[in-house]
Motif scaffolding. Structure first.
Motif, PDB file in Angstrom:
ATOM      1  N   SER A  35       0.994  -0.886  -0.072  1.00 11.00           N
ATOM      2  CA  SER A  35       0.222  -0.196  -0.327  1.00 11.00           C
ATOM      3  C   SER A  35       0.862   1.099   0.019  1.00 11.00           C
ATOM      4  N   VAL A  38       2.283   2.177  -3.709  1.00 13.19           N
ATOM      5  CA  VAL A  38       1.154   2.292  -3.494  1.00 13.19           C
ATOM      6  C   VAL A  38       1.037   3.039  -4.235  1.00 13.19           C
ATOM      7  N   SER A  39       1.037   4.539  -2.768  1.00 10.34           N
ATOM      8  CA  SER A  39       1.060   5.199  -2.570  1.00 10.34           C
ATOM      9  C   SER A  39       1.957   6.117  -2.940  1.00 10.34           C
ATOM     10  N   ALA A  42       1.615   7.195  -6.798  1.00 16.21           N
ATOM     11  CA  ALA A  42       0.977   8.166  -7.152  1.00 16.21           C
ATOM     12  C   ALA A  42       1.229   9.374  -6.984  1.00 16.21           C
ATOM     13  N   ILE A  70     -11.225   8.781  -6.502  1.00 13.65           N
ATOM     14  CA  ILE A  70      -9.709   8.219  -5.882  1.00 13.65           C
ATOM     15  C   ILE A  70     -10.057   6.566  -5.691  1.00 13.65           C
ATOM     16  N   ILE A  72     -11.376   2.170  -5.605  1.00 14.42           N
ATOM     17  CA  ILE A  72     -11.500   1.983  -7.223  1.00 14.42           C
ATOM     18  C   ILE A  72     -12.249   1.595  -7.983  1.00 14.42           C
ATOM     19  N   ASP A 179     -13.419   9.149 -15.517  1.00 16.95           N
ATOM     20  CA  ASP A 179     -12.326   9.131 -14.670  1.00 16.95           C
ATOM     21  C   ASP A 179     -11.773   9.893 -15.142  1.00 16.95           C
ATOM     22  N   GLN A 182      -6.313  10.015 -12.684  1.00 15.15           N
ATOM     23  CA  GLN A 182      -5.363  10.125 -12.375  1.00 15.15           C
ATOM     24  C   GLN A 182      -4.408   9.863 -13.480  1.00 15.15           C
ATOM     25  N   THR A 207      -4.322   2.919   0.526  1.00 16.32           N
ATOM     26  CA  THR A 207      -4.303   3.051  -1.244  1.00 16.32           C
ATOM     27  C   THR A 207      -4.511   1.328  -0.811  1.00 16.32           C
ATOM     28  N   TYR A 213      -8.328   2.618  -2.152  1.00 22.46           N
ATOM     29  CA  TYR A 213      -8.114   3.638  -2.966  1.00 22.46           C
ATOM     30  C   TYR A 213      -7.030   3.578  -4.201  1.00 22.46           C
ATOM     31  N   ARG A 214      -6.972   4.445  -4.605  1.00 21.68           N
ATOM     32  CA  ARG A 214      -5.850   4.296  -5.694  1.00 21.68           C
ATOM     33  C   ARG A 214      -4.694   5.552  -5.429  1.00 21.68           C
ATOM     34  N   GLU A 215      -5.243   6.294  -4.509  1.00 22.17           N
ATOM     35  CA  GLU A 215      -4.134   7.643  -3.577  1.00 22.17           C
ATOM     36  C   GLU A 215      -3.957   7.639  -1.776  1.00 22.17           C
TER      37      GLU A 215
END
Length: 403
Positions: A35, A38-39, A42, A70, A72, A179, A182, A207, A213-215
């Protein structure tokens, strides 16, 4: 009754840390490390910022609005994109929805309402956009586009060239990036970020694979993200729940020491029910039907099936409670944007009444086994219509805040 493995994983991501179970606890050191990685990726991309419009073509002067989140998925971007597009179409603007498309083997494809095109090339959500805009459009003096390309910057250049070629008013043209929060290689004037107050209060602020979350990694990063975008769109609630929903928004923001204000837009929604017309291998939205009509037909069914391949099917199930609470039914929750399998075909063949979203229908209707399975059966297709409220629960003009 069936829920896919992917849906079960998603429900685990949404759960508070204390409710994720022993297996999560066992793997938590690895999951937190992933995680964090990933963060960091991002955050580095976001710090570089979005490409500026003047850096690609100084002559492109149409308005560009980005709608995203942000999470999924599953915050209701599609209804927001469609509503903004419809409002501007009714005002006489040319409207383009630019999306990368979702699904297998997505091809670059540009579709204009004024030109006959092969709609089977569109992804499920882009086909939904097209059908909603086509059905609802009241004016013929302006055009709408569905621009499907992983590189949205190429979609902008195509649109610019096409509008100039047809001598249409480029100053009354709006592009909606579906969308695209990102997607940093495409410029925009305004960013609209959809948030869920429920998930902000309950799910872990990380994330994937710790949170949904994506960020973001921790409270400080989420406080930055909440304040970073031009508007916070809170998705979504029904009119009778407005005050409760507003309180949850306020509680969410207070957690991050943020005061609600003009940036906060509440999304009210209602479920629309459609009949579909299939003729000469083409599919059309035929008409809207009322809850009473839906209820009447549903009561005559013997073996109803709720079939879904969307990110948050349990919300969909809740929206249909007025119907589903009256008798037994089967449900199948597939992964988001999932294809059908042998088990689903068998359930479809045994059912006499099938309920699904508009997006799901357009994902599957080209599948011969799906088509044969639903032929001569009652099909209920659902979509969502929305209106925008400010934090004081007053209806607002979306064009005013986007001007």
């Amino acid at each position: 009754m069936s829920e896919s493995f992917g849906q079960k994983i998603r429900s685990i991501l949404d759960k508070p840390l204390s409710k994720k179970g022993f297996f999560f606890l066992l793997l938590s050191p690895i999951l937190y490390l992933l995680s964090y990685i990933v963060s960091i990726i991002a955050e580095n991309r976001r710090n570089n910022g979005y490409l500026l419009l003047e850096n690609i073509n100084s002559n492109i002067n149409f308005k560009i609005i980005c709608v995203g989140n942000i999470l999924i998925g599953g915050t209701g971007k599609s209804p927001v994109v469609q509503k903004i597009a419809l409002i501007y179409l009714e005002m006489g603007w040319n409207v383009a929805i630019a999306s990368r498309g979702v699904g297998n083997n997505i091809k670059e494809f540009y579709c204009c309402s004024e030109v006959e095109c092969n709609l089977s090339m569109l992804s499920d959500e882009n086909r939904e956009h097209y059908e909603i805009l086509k059905f609802s459009r009241k004016k013929s003096s302006n055009a709408f586009y569905i621009l499907q390309n992983k590189k949205r910057i190429e979609s902008l250049n195509y649109l610019y060239d096409h509008i100039n070629k047809n001598n249409w008013n480029i100053n009354k043209t709006i592009v909606i990036l579906d969308d695209g929060l990102q997607h940093f290689a495409c410029p925009r004037h305004i960013n609209l970020c959809l948030w869920s107050p429920h998930l902000l209060l309950e799910s872990p602020l990380f994330t994937i694979p710790v949170g949904p979350y994506r960020e973001g990694y921790g409270k400080k990063n989420f406080a930055f993200l909440l304040d970073h975008f031009n508007y916070r769109f809170w998705s979504r609630t029904k009119t009778q729940n407005n005050n409760e929903f507003k309180n949850r928004i306020n509680n969410s923001l207070q957690t991050f020491s943020i005061s609600p204000g003009e940036k906060d837009i509440i999304i009210n929604y209602k479920t629309l029910f459609w009949t579909i017309k299939i003729a000469a291998n083409k599919v059309y939205l035929e008409k809207n039907i009322s809850e009473n009509e839906v209820f009447s037909i549903f009561q005559t069914s013997k073996n109803p099936l709720l079939l879904s391949g969307i990110a948050h099917p349990k919300q969909f199930l809740n929206d249909l409670s007025f119907l589903l609470n009256t008798k037994k039914y089967n449900f199948i929750f597939l992964n988001d944007h999932s294809a059908l399998n042998a088990f689903v075909y068998e359930k479809i063949n045994k059912s006499d009444y099938i309920i699904m979203t508009l997006k799901d229908f357009f994902r599957w209707y080209n599948d011969p086994r799906f088509y044969l399975g639903i032929k001569n059966k009652n099909i209920l297709i659902c979509s969502v219509d929305i209106q925008f409220l400010n934090y004081n629960l007053e209806t607002i003009s979306i064009t005013h805040i986007l001007s």
